[in-house]
Design an enzyme around this catalytic site. Structure first.
Site, PDB file in Angstrom:
ATOM      1  N   GLY A 112      71.417  17.863  34.947  1.00  0.00           N
ATOM      2  CA  GLY A 112      72.852  18.138  34.965  1.00  0.00           C
ATOM      3  C   GLY A 112      73.359  18.564  33.593  1.00  0.00           C
ATOM      4  O   GLY A 112      72.596  19.074  32.763  1.00  0.00           O
ATOM      5  N   ASP A 137      77.277  15.783  41.495  1.00  0.00           N
ATOM      6  CA  ASP A 137      78.694  15.957  41.106  1.00  0.00           C
ATOM      7  C   ASP A 137      79.203  17.394  41.230  1.00  0.00           C
ATOM      8  O   ASP A 137      80.406  17.627  41.191  1.00  0.00           O
ATOM      9  CB  ASP A 137      78.896  15.501  39.658  1.00  0.00           C
TER      10      ASP A 137
HETATM   11  O1  F6P Z   1      75.867  12.056  37.501  1.00  0.00           O
HETATM   12  C1  F6P Z   1      75.736  11.621  38.789  1.00  0.00           C
HETATM   13  C2  F6P Z   1      76.355  10.265  38.981  1.00  0.00           C
HETATM   14  O2  F6P Z   1      75.922   9.810  40.242  1.00  0.00           O
HETATM   15  C3  F6P Z   1      77.868  10.194  38.893  1.00  0.00           C
HETATM   16  O3  F6P Z   1      78.569  10.672  39.996  1.00  0.00           O
HETATM   17  C4  F6P Z   1      78.057   8.710  38.697  1.00  0.00           C
HETATM   18  O4  F6P Z   1      79.306   8.477  38.113  1.00  0.00           O
HETATM   19  C5  F6P Z   1      76.914   8.359  37.799  1.00  0.00           C
HETATM   20  O5  F6P Z   1      75.907   9.335  38.031  1.00  0.00           O
HETATM   21  C6  F6P Z   1      76.320   6.990  38.016  1.00  0.00           C
HETATM   22  O6  F6P Z   1      75.339   6.787  37.058  1.00  0.00           O
HETATM   23  P1  F6P Z   1      74.223   5.659  37.072  1.00  0.00           P
HETATM   24  O7  F6P Z   1      73.205   6.026  38.096  1.00  0.00           O
HETATM   25  O8  F6P Z   1      73.661   5.684  35.699  1.00  0.00           O
HETATM   26  O9  F6P Z   1      74.910   4.384  37.427  1.00  0.00           O
END
Ligand code: F6P
Length: 359
Positions: A112, A137
């Site tokens: 990303g 996202d």
């Molecule tokens: O970047 C993708 C994402 O799923 C976001 O939508 C979300 O806020 C974040 O990653 C969650 O991150 P982690 O998996 O580190 O909790």
């Protein structure tokens, strides 16, 4: 000999394996010389610490329908790229060293926004890098679509569907929190697909008076329930007026588990309605890719591989207005693709009676 490296970086998504399959199948089928594939484990960490597997096309067979990533992933924040690891290692130099040691011709990076900034840095350092736009996202600048987005919208929509029936039975207000810290693509799409009554996203600051008015009007009109979809990073009009620093301080001082609970508490305080919170969380990144994601992931993988075979590097594969294209990494790095509050979908949602809490 053509030597390629693959890594998956940042939060995972459903279509990473399908994308890698597309790359490797295309390379094997079209390369004019023998091929060696190096799969780096856990994102850039594998490249930094020389953790890799020598793989071939058989390792990527049967992956079209399999979620997650066979290579593993991790987050290596771009802002810490020039900060040595706790063991003193210089991350950029270590990655360049691994790349040179394995005599790689190309590194495919599925990631990303943050990961693409690192890919751009490596490209500036002289490595042949090709990035592929991964993220549920859908916030990667330069492409209309990212792989993972469609599948996560499916999961989030199913959650809203399921909440609908129980909300109706009990006559409750539900606040459903959908992923998206900085952008509201998933809440917007899933909110429309799931028939939400209110959708709150970071790009359109809300006012609680408006949110509560919708609930009260629905009550008066005889609706038994209201579905409020809220993005993880939705902000109120007052919060939008704060400086970045002040807002960060406010978020850090939050004592509730997440924004959905704050919104639910405020609705409860103002309307006295029976209210519940539902959070699908990481299920939105889990499970298998849907058909649309399988197709787009395959297109991305094939186009990236063809670029490599043509000797073109330093770009991200993208789709614009339905056409696959190559966007220079330096154009993409560091930019976010936000929901346009004036876009067709927002306008149509409003015309249908969906509130964004701003008016
Ligand atoms: O970047 C993708 C994402 O799923 C976001 O939508 C979300 O806020 C974040 O990653 C969650 O991150 P982690 O998996 O580190 O909790």
């Amino acid at each position: 000999m053509l030597r390629i490296g693959l890594l998956t970086s940042g939060g995972d998504c459903q279509a990473l394996n399908a994308t890698m399959r597309g790359i490797v199948k295309t390379i094997y089928r079209n390369a004019k010389e023998p091929v060696e594939v190096y799969g780096f484990e856990d994102g850039y960490q594998g490249l930094i610490y020389e953790r890799f597997r020598l793989m071939d096309n058989r390792d990527f067979s049967g992956l079209l329908t399999v979620g997650g990533t066979i290579l593993g992933t991790s987050r290596t924040p771009f802002k810490l790229l020039d900060t040595p690891e706790s063991d003193g290692i210089n991350k950029v130099e270590a990655m360049k060293h691994t790349y040179a040691k394995l005599k790689l011709d190309c590194l495919f990076m599925l990631g990303g926004n943050g990961s693409t900034k690192t890919a751009n840095r490596l490209s500036e350092e002289g490595l042949n890098v090709i990035a592929l736009p991964k993220t549920i996202d859908n916030d990667t600048w330069g492409t209309d679509l990212t792989f993972g987005f469609a599948s996560s919208v499916e999961v989030a929509t199913r959650c809203i569907d399921e909440i609908h029936t129980t909300a109706n039975s009990h006559g409750r207000v539900f606040v459903i929190e959908i992923m998206g810290h900085k952008v509201g693509w998933i809440p917007l799409y899933a909110g429309v697909a799931g028939g939400a009554d209110v959708i709150l996203i970071p790009e359109i600051p809300y006012d609680m008076d408006n949110v509560c008015r919708v609930i009260e009007e629905r009550d008066k009109a005889g609706s038994r329930f209201t579905i409020v979809v809220v993005a993880e990073g939705a902000i109120s009009k007052e919060e939008a007026a704060l400086s970045k620093k002040e807002y960060k301080k406010l978020v850090a001082a939050r004592t509730s588990p997440s924004i959905a609970y704050d919104i639910a508490a405020e609705i409860d305080r103002r309307t006295g309605r029976e209210i519940r919170v539902a959070i699908p969380g990481h299920t939105q990144r889990g499970g298998d890719p849907d058909a649309q994601d399988r197709i787009f992931a395959t297109q991305c993988g094939v186009e990236a591989a063809l670029g490599c075979l043509e000797g073109e590097f330093g770009f991200m594969v993208a789709q614009r207005k339905g056409k696959m294209c190559r966007v220079p990494l330096k154009e993409v790095a560091g930019k976010l693709k936000l929901v346009d509050p004036k876009s067709d979908l927002v306008r149509e949602a409003r015309a249908l009676g969906i509130s964004f809490g701003d008016e």
